[in-house]
Structure formats: C-alpha cells, structure tokens
Enzyme design. Structure first.
Site, short mmCIF file in Angstrom:
data_model
loop_
_atom_site.label_atom_id
_atom_site.label_comp_id
_atom_site.label_asym_id
_atom_site.label_seq_id
_atom_site.Cartn_x
_atom_site.Cartn_y
_atom_site.Cartn_z
N HIS A 149 0.85 -1.20 0.00
CA HIS A 149 0.00 0.00 0.00
C HIS A 149 0.88 1.25 0.00
O HIS A 149 1.97 1.25 0.57
CB HIS A 149 -0.99 0.00 1.16
CG HIS A 149 -0.39 0.00 2.54
ND1 HIS A 149 0.02 1.14 3.17
CD2 HIS A 149 -0.16 -1.01 3.42
CE1 HIS A 149 0.47 0.84 4.38
NE2 HIS A 149 0.39 -0.46 4.56
N ASP A 191 -0.27 4.36 0.95
CA ASP A 191 -0.61 5.36 1.97
C ASP A 191 0.18 5.09 3.25
O ASP A 191 0.62 3.97 3.52
CB ASP A 191 -2.11 5.37 2.26
CG ASP A 191 -2.63 4.00 2.73
OD1 ASP A 191 -2.35 2.99 2.04
OD2 ASP A 191 -3.29 3.94 3.78
N ASP A 206 6.38 0.69 6.99
CA ASP A 206 4.96 0.39 6.71
C ASP A 206 4.43 1.34 5.65
O ASP A 206 3.81 2.33 5.97
CB ASP A 206 4.16 0.49 8.00
CG ASP A 206 2.72 0.08 7.83
OD1 ASP A 206 2.39 -0.54 6.81
OD2 ASP A 206 1.89 0.39 8.71
N GLU A 250 -5.09 1.85 2.64
CA GLU A 250 -5.08 0.60 3.41
C GLU A 250 -5.26 0.90 4.89
O GLU A 250 -5.92 0.18 5.62
CB GLU A 250 -3.77 -0.16 3.17
CG GLU A 250 -3.71 -1.55 3.78
CD GLU A 250 -3.18 -1.60 5.21
OE1 GLU A 250 -3.28 -2.65 5.85
OE2 GLU A 250 -2.66 -0.56 5.70
N HIS A 257 3.67 3.08 12.56
CA HIS A 257 2.73 4.02 13.19
C HIS A 257 3.36 4.70 14.41
O HIS A 257 2.67 5.03 15.36
CB HIS A 257 1.43 3.31 13.62
CG HIS A 257 0.73 2.63 12.48
ND1 HIS A 257 -0.60 2.28 12.53
CD2 HIS A 257 1.15 2.24 11.25
CE1 HIS A 257 -0.95 1.70 11.39
NE2 HIS A 257 0.10 1.65 10.60
#
Ligand SMILES: [Zn+2]
Length: 382
Positions: A69, A71, A101, A133, A344
C-alpha cells in the site's frame, strides 16, 4: 535507481491515508515506463486517489502478485527528530514515515524491476499498489474487482507488510461500525417533551457487549490467534452537553476482530438489527476486511518460505490486504521486511540490510519464474 534513493523518493510523497496520492502514482508509473513496463491505474470513488497495477512478463499465464500500500499514517508526533517525509540515515537505520509500513517493501520491489525485466520471465510478476489501506483496506477492493480483466488468475499474492521477512499464514479480519443516535433536545425536567439520544443508543451497545462475551465464552475458537476467539469492543462513545439538557445526539464506534472463517461483519449483526428497528438510529460500516488463513503446506507457503529463507509463522495480530485477495480466490500470504512494532510511530525506520533482503527475495522469485538462463545483476543499495 538504487534501493535507498528509491525509498527516499517514495517517502518524500506525503501520501497520508485519506488524502490524494496522484503524484506518487504518477511517479511510479513514470518509473515503470522507463523500464518498459506499462501500468494500469485503478481509481476509487473518491476521485483523487488510485491503485496501480503493473505486469512484468506474460500477462496471460498465471503468475504472482507483489502487493503493497502507498498510503502512510499521519506523522504529527512531536517525537520525530527530523522531517518525517525526508528519509534520514541514522546509524544504518533509514528513518521516515512509511519506511517500514510499507514503502520499504514497495521500494524493494520497484528497484528490482530492471532485473526482473531482464530475466525474460515465463510467468508474470504483478505489482499491485493500493491506497487507503490504513483506513481499513478501502482502496484495494477496487483493484481486486478489476483483477480478472488485468491478468490470468494469479497463483498467489505476497503482501509485503512488515513481518521480519517471515511468511505469515493467518491474521484476524476486522470490521468497524459507527452508530449515531438522533434525539430531541429539551430541559432534563421534561424528558416527556424530548427524546434522549443516549438512551436510544444504549440497547445497541449492550448488544455488542453481550456479543463480545458470547464470543469469548462460546464462540468458535482457533488456537493460532491471541486471544483464540473473535473480539468486539466499543472503542469510543460521545453524546450530551450538560446534565440538565436532554442529549439530542449520541455516537459510538465499535470494532470487531474475527478469527479466520468468521465474517467480521456478522459479529456486528446484533447491533445492526437493533439499528434497523429503531428510526432514531443509523449505522455506517466504516471499514471491513476478512481474516487470512493459509495452510503451512500450501504451495504458496512453501514457495515464500523458500524465497525468504524463513519458516512460516502461524499468526500475527495485525490485519492486511491479504484476506481480501484470499476472499477473491487468490491464495495470499504476508511476508515483508522490517518489524511491525516500528510502524505508526515516530522515528519509524527500516534498515538497509532489511531492504536488501526484501529485494533479494523478489529477485529469487523472478529466477524461479524464468527458463533459467539469465543471471541478474545484484540490486544496488547505495
Ligand atoms: Zn501497512
């Protein structure tokens, strides 16, 4: 282009979830075009964000999808020690939003493209890059729906979410629900003249708490997961202004996480039934994706185990797009570079070594899919 500068270029695009990604998709499409690889852009209903699908090798025979992904989650944490969208190298760590990520995997795949092109693949490698995602796999369903027009039914899909390059066989599915109750305001001394929105929302919430308990005590279980049963939690609730005012609005968000084989949407049914029967209530499914489960003896699991050099892991606690591919009939597995625990978070990073190992895995897949004559160059990592 070497691996590190590819990652640096990808990170520089602020493709934060829920925002446009056209510039990044154009950049990748242009890069692939310079390698003689055409790509198809598949947009979503939002109009300003896109999936990208490209094929190296013959599109009309079954091959493998490498999925990532584009994003990233927002990067507003004060603990960032530099611009999150400018890749920094700190003692072998490449630091930036999306480094692990999962622009790292995407960079590894893209930087391998020149070598893959030179291999004359007898089966294709497809590159599938999605948007949003992080908002609950909102982008990739549009791509998956188009898949039958884009290529022969694939033999498998490798989703490169960070797993320490260990093939992951299972994860839970997830669904998120928002319930809104509309009432009528008034003074608390005259509830008969208003309608209390908080009271209205309570039965649906109680039904969810009951369902959570029912799943824990008597629901299906699978010991590969922790916990081994499907879970439900009410994560957010709001409503009301003051004790002496009848609240005219209440809102709650509920999340269900389902073991593989259980439909996460079905877990929300008790609340949805109550919503359907009460005109003060409305509900919206905010996100939903199915769980993943593939057997250790599945050919895809054995292949990715070989390619990565790592034995499969039974299950992880995070979700990915792999369940959606599996639900569409494409065997899927998770295997990507780096550690999910860095995702994150501020100072998210991937190491040069991890990137290189991922690119090497991609090249090994390519070599498996050639007639065997070509000798690819090593991927530069700078
Ligand atoms: Zn991810």
């Amino acid at each position: 282009m070497n691996l590190q500068s590819m990652l640096s270029s990808l990170v520089a695009f602020r493709s934060v979830v829920g925002t446009h990604n056209g510039a990044l998709v154009d950049y990748i499409r242009d890069f692939l075009a310079t390698q003689g690889v055409e790509s198809v852009v598949v947009g979503g209903p939002e109009g300003d964000r896109f999936n990208l699908f490209a094929t190296i090798g013959p599109p009309d025979v079954p091959g493998y999808i490498l999925s990532g992904h584009l994003d990233v989650v927002p990067a507003n944490e004060p603990a960032w020690e530099g611009d999150p969208f400018r890749l920094r190298e700190v003692e072998g760590r490449l630091v930036g939003r999306g480094a692990v990520d999962m622009k790292g995997f995407v960079a590894a795949v893209l930087s391998a493209v020149p070598d893959l092109v030179a291999m004359n693949l007898t089966r294709p490698i497809h590159i599938a890059l999605s948007y949003d995602e992080e908002a609950g796999c909102r982008g990739v369903p549009h791509l998956i729906a188009k898949l039958p027009t884009l290529c022969a039914p694939p033999l498998g899909c490798i989703v490169g979410e960070p797993s320490g390059l260990v093939p992951v066989l299972r994860h839970k599915g997830k669904a998120a629900l928002r319930i809104v109750a509309a009432g009528k305001s008034g003074h608390s001394s005259r509830p008969d003249l208003g309608r209390n929105a908080i009271h209205a929302i309570l039965p649906a919430l109680a039904a969810m708490a009951d369902e959570a308990e029912a799943q824990r005590v008597g629901g299906p279980s699978d010991s590969h997961f922790a916990p081994p049963y499907s879970t439900i939690q009410i994560g957010r609730i709001s409503g009301g202004e003051a004790l002496n005012i009848i609240p005219d609005r209440a809102e709650a968000e509920i999340e269900a996480r389902a073991i593989a084989g259980v439909d996460p949407l079905a877990l929300l049914e008790p609340a949805l039934r109550i919503v359907a029967a009460d005109d003060a209530l409305s509900a919206e499914i905010v996100a939903s994706y199915p769980g993943l489960a593939i057997g250790e003896d599945h050919p895809l699991a054995e292949l990715v185990s070989d390619l990565s050099g790592n034995k499969p892991l039974a299950a992880v606690s995070y979700g990915t797009e792999a369940g959606l591919y599996q639900a569409a009939g494409v065997p899927a597995i998770v295997c990507g570079p780096g550690d999910i625990s860095r995702a994150h978070k501020p100072e998210e990073y991937i190491t040069v070594q991890e990137l290189r190992a991922a690119a090497e895995m991609v090249l090994r897949l390519g070599r498996r899919l050639t007639a065997g004559q070509s000798r690819p160059r090593a991927v530069g990592t700078g």
